[in-house]
Motif scaffolding. Structure first.
Motif, PDB file in Angstrom:
ATOM      1  N   ALA A 112      27.767  59.548  35.886  1.00 40.12           N
ATOM      2  CA  ALA A 112      27.502  60.153  34.840  1.00 40.12           C
ATOM      3  C   ALA A 112      28.797  60.065  33.890  1.00 40.12           C
ATOM      4  O   ALA A 112      28.741  59.755  32.839  1.00 40.12           O
ATOM      5  CB  ALA A 112      27.366  61.793  35.114  1.00 40.12           C
ATOM      6  N   LEU A 113      29.977  59.927  34.727  1.00 35.57           N
ATOM      7  CA  LEU A 113      31.158  59.700  33.935  1.00 35.57           C
ATOM      8  C   LEU A 113      31.244  58.392  33.264  1.00 35.57           C
ATOM      9  O   LEU A 113      31.619  58.228  32.246  1.00 35.57           O
ATOM     10  CB  LEU A 113      32.406  59.734  35.002  1.00 35.57           C
ATOM     11  N   LEU A 114      30.773  57.583  33.976  1.00 35.44           N
ATOM     12  CA  LEU A 114      30.715  55.990  33.554  1.00 35.44           C
ATOM     13  C   LEU A 114      29.923  55.949  32.424  1.00 35.44           C
ATOM     14  O   LEU A 114      30.533  55.323  31.161  1.00 35.44           O
ATOM     15  CB  LEU A 114      30.196  55.049  34.636  1.00 35.44           C
ATOM     16  N   LEU A 115      28.832  56.590  32.319  1.00 34.56           N
ATOM     17  CA  LEU A 115      27.687  56.736  31.102  1.00 34.56           C
ATOM     18  C   LEU A 115      28.413  57.407  29.899  1.00 34.56           C
ATOM     19  O   LEU A 115      28.271  56.806  28.888  1.00 34.56           O
ATOM     20  CB  LEU A 115      26.520  57.112  31.502  1.00 34.56           C
ATOM     21  N   LEU A 116      28.921  58.374  30.296  1.00 36.76           N
ATOM     22  CA  LEU A 116      29.459  59.289  29.334  1.00 36.76           C
ATOM     23  C   LEU A 116      30.842  58.493  28.541  1.00 36.76           C
ATOM     24  O   LEU A 116      30.763  58.529  27.417  1.00 36.76           O
ATOM     25  CB  LEU A 116      30.079  60.680  29.519  1.00 36.76           C
ATOM     26  N   ASN A 117      31.507  58.122  29.449  1.00 38.88           N
ATOM     27  CA  ASN A 117      32.721  57.407  28.727  1.00 38.88           C
ATOM     28  C   ASN A 117      32.163  56.147  27.909  1.00 38.88           C
ATOM     29  O   ASN A 117      32.817  55.947  26.705  1.00 38.88           O
ATOM     30  CB  ASN A 117      33.853  56.862  29.648  1.00 38.88           C
ATOM     31  N   GLY A 118      31.129  55.290  28.305  1.00 41.25           N
ATOM     32  CA  GLY A 118      30.951  54.394  27.884  1.00 41.25           C
ATOM     33  C   GLY A 118      30.050  54.465  26.435  1.00 41.25           C
ATOM     34  O   GLY A 118      30.362  54.042  25.429  1.00 41.25           O
ATOM     35  N   ALA A 119      29.157  55.808  26.506  1.00 46.01           N
ATOM     36  CA  ALA A 119      28.484  56.044  25.441  1.00 46.01           C
ATOM     37  C   ALA A 119      29.369  56.745  24.382  1.00 46.01           C
ATOM     38  O   ALA A 119      29.302  56.124  23.047  1.00 46.01           O
ATOM     39  CB  ALA A 119      27.537  57.018  25.667  1.00 46.01           C
ATOM     40  N   ILE A 120      30.220  57.699  24.605  1.00 49.92           N
ATOM     41  CA  ILE A 120      31.261  58.380  23.681  1.00 49.92           C
ATOM     42  C   ILE A 120      32.424  57.193  23.033  1.00 49.92           C
ATOM     43  O   ILE A 120      32.473  56.998  21.773  1.00 49.92           O
ATOM     44  CB  ILE A 120      31.782  59.373  24.082  1.00 49.92           C
ATOM     45  N   SER A 121      32.792  56.432  23.895  1.00 46.97           N
ATOM     46  CA  SER A 121      33.950  55.381  23.344  1.00 46.97           C
ATOM     47  C   SER A 121      33.235  54.237  22.744  1.00 46.97           C
ATOM     48  O   SER A 121      33.765  53.749  21.646  1.00 46.97           O
ATOM     49  CB  SER A 121      34.682  55.101  24.625  1.00 46.97           C
ATOM     50  N   GLY A 122      31.935  53.882  23.118  1.00 47.49           N
ATOM     51  CA  GLY A 122      31.579  52.912  22.440  1.00 47.49           C
ATOM     52  C   GLY A 122      30.917  53.431  21.098  1.00 47.49           C
ATOM     53  O   GLY A 122      30.923  52.480  19.995  1.00 47.49           O
ATOM     54  N   TYR A 123      30.411  54.482  20.896  1.00 51.67           N
ATOM     55  CA  TYR A 123      30.148  54.903  19.699  1.00 51.67           C
ATOM     56  C   TYR A 123      31.199  55.208  18.620  1.00 51.67           C
ATOM     57  O   TYR A 123      31.151  54.709  17.550  1.00 51.67           O
ATOM     58  CB  TYR A 123      29.300  56.380  19.637  1.00 51.67           C
ATOM     59  N   ALA A 124      32.367  55.548  19.193  1.00 54.07           N
ATOM     60  CA  ALA A 124      33.655  55.595  18.316  1.00 54.07           C
ATOM     61  C   ALA A 124      34.302  54.541  17.751  1.00 54.07           C
ATOM     62  O   ALA A 124      34.547  54.188  16.740  1.00 54.07           O
ATOM     63  CB  ALA A 124      34.535  56.466  19.123  1.00 54.07           C
ATOM     64  N   LEU A 125      34.187  53.381  18.773  1.00 58.63           N
ATOM     65  CA  LEU A 125      34.469  52.137  18.462  1.00 58.63           C
ATOM     66  C   LEU A 125      33.831  51.244  17.703  1.00 58.63           C
ATOM     67  O   LEU A 125      34.045  50.497  16.801  1.00 58.63           O
ATOM     68  CB  LEU A 125      35.114  51.299  19.753  1.00 58.63           C
ATOM     69  N   LEU A 126      32.554  51.399  17.600  1.00 64.54           N
ATOM     70  CA  LEU A 126      31.493  50.542  16.861  1.00 64.54           C
ATOM     71  C   LEU A 126      30.865  51.121  15.804  1.00 64.54           C
ATOM     72  O   LEU A 126      30.370  50.587  14.936  1.00 64.54           O
ATOM     73  CB  LEU A 126      30.486  50.035  17.887  1.00 64.54           C
ATOM     74  N   VAL A 127      30.762  52.550  15.949  1.00 62.92           N
ATOM     75  CA  VAL A 127      30.106  53.390  14.811  1.00 62.92           C
ATOM     76  C   VAL A 127      30.958  54.271  13.900  1.00 62.92           C
ATOM     77  O   VAL A 127      31.069  54.104  12.666  1.00 62.92           O
ATOM     78  CB  VAL A 127      28.844  53.919  15.311  1.00 62.92           C
ATOM     79  N   ASP A 128      31.795  55.033  14.496  1.00 68.51           N
ATOM     80  CA  ASP A 128      32.462  55.974  13.869  1.00 68.51           C
ATOM     81  C   ASP A 128      33.937  55.941  14.248  1.00 68.51           C
ATOM     82  O   ASP A 128      34.218  56.990  15.202  1.00 68.51           O
ATOM     83  CB  ASP A 128      31.723  57.352  13.827  1.00 68.51           C
TER      84      ASP A 128
END
Length: 208
Positions: free
Chosen positions: A12-28
């Protein structure tokens, strides 16, 4: 992969970090600033949520990858040793101690900001050192080194850096040190006396 699937908190921590950081870096990209650890904003505006949210955004892909690879290798083992609930306490407790020390050093610096799960990851890594201090680690994925030696060097570098400005080289050494210390203390409190016994047993084999 089987070990990861049997470690729900780590996964869960891997998925959350990947999803939130990925969204911040690539989208917003503005999300990084909104969630980052800013001691002055916490002190002046009471934005205490930053103690938690800063651990889920990263400065770049390499920063994210390094932290998540470390969590991938050490998280499942510790989750299996401690149990899911205790591992969760270890992870977030280490993040809190990391940010706590950072806050003490930078609470009046209006320009200071930090992101990343490094404090929590430091706690996980040092907790591992309690149970298996002689296990060989591939430092920087290349240099073989026993976990206990890496831990000693890690603390020494962090203490030296703190005496020379703390944020040297763009690395938040106070967060690393706070997370590492938190990881050791929290692990001992959660699983006493097993981590101490494991550490002493391995040290005895080293000195004969």
């Amino acid at each position: 992969m089987d070990a990861l699937l049997q470690s729900p908190i780590t996964l869960a921590l891997l998925l959350l970090n990947g999803a939130i950081s990925g969204y911040a870096l690539l989208v917003d990209f503005s999300l990084i600033d909104e969630l980052s650890f800013r001691p002055a904003r916490i002190r002046e505006r009471g934005e205490y949520y930053r103690f938690l949210t800063a651990g889920f955004v990263h400065a770049g892909g390499a920063h994210l990858a390094f932290n998540m690879i470390t969590l991938y290798f050490f998280g499942p083992l510790l989750e299996r040793i401690l149990g899911a609930g205790a591992f969760l306490i270890l992870y977030f407790g280490s993040e809190m101690t990391a940010h706590g020390l950072t806050y003490l050093y930078h609470r009046t610096d209006s320009h200071y900001a930090a992101v990343g799960a490094s404090g929590a990851i430091s706690g996980v890594l040092f907790a591992f050192c309690l149970y298996a201090p002689l296990t060989m680690l591939g430092v920087m994925m290349v240099i073989p080194m026993p976990a206990i030696l890496f831990a000693v060097l890690y603390v020494a570098v962090s203490v030296y850096a703190l005496g020379n400005g703390g944020h040297a080289g763009g690395i938040a050494h106070e967060a690393h040190l706070g997370g590492a210390l938190g990881g050791v203390v929290i692990t001992i409190l959660l699983d006493y006396p097993r981590p101490i016994n494991a550490f002493l047993r391995e040290m005895q084999t080293l000195i004969g």
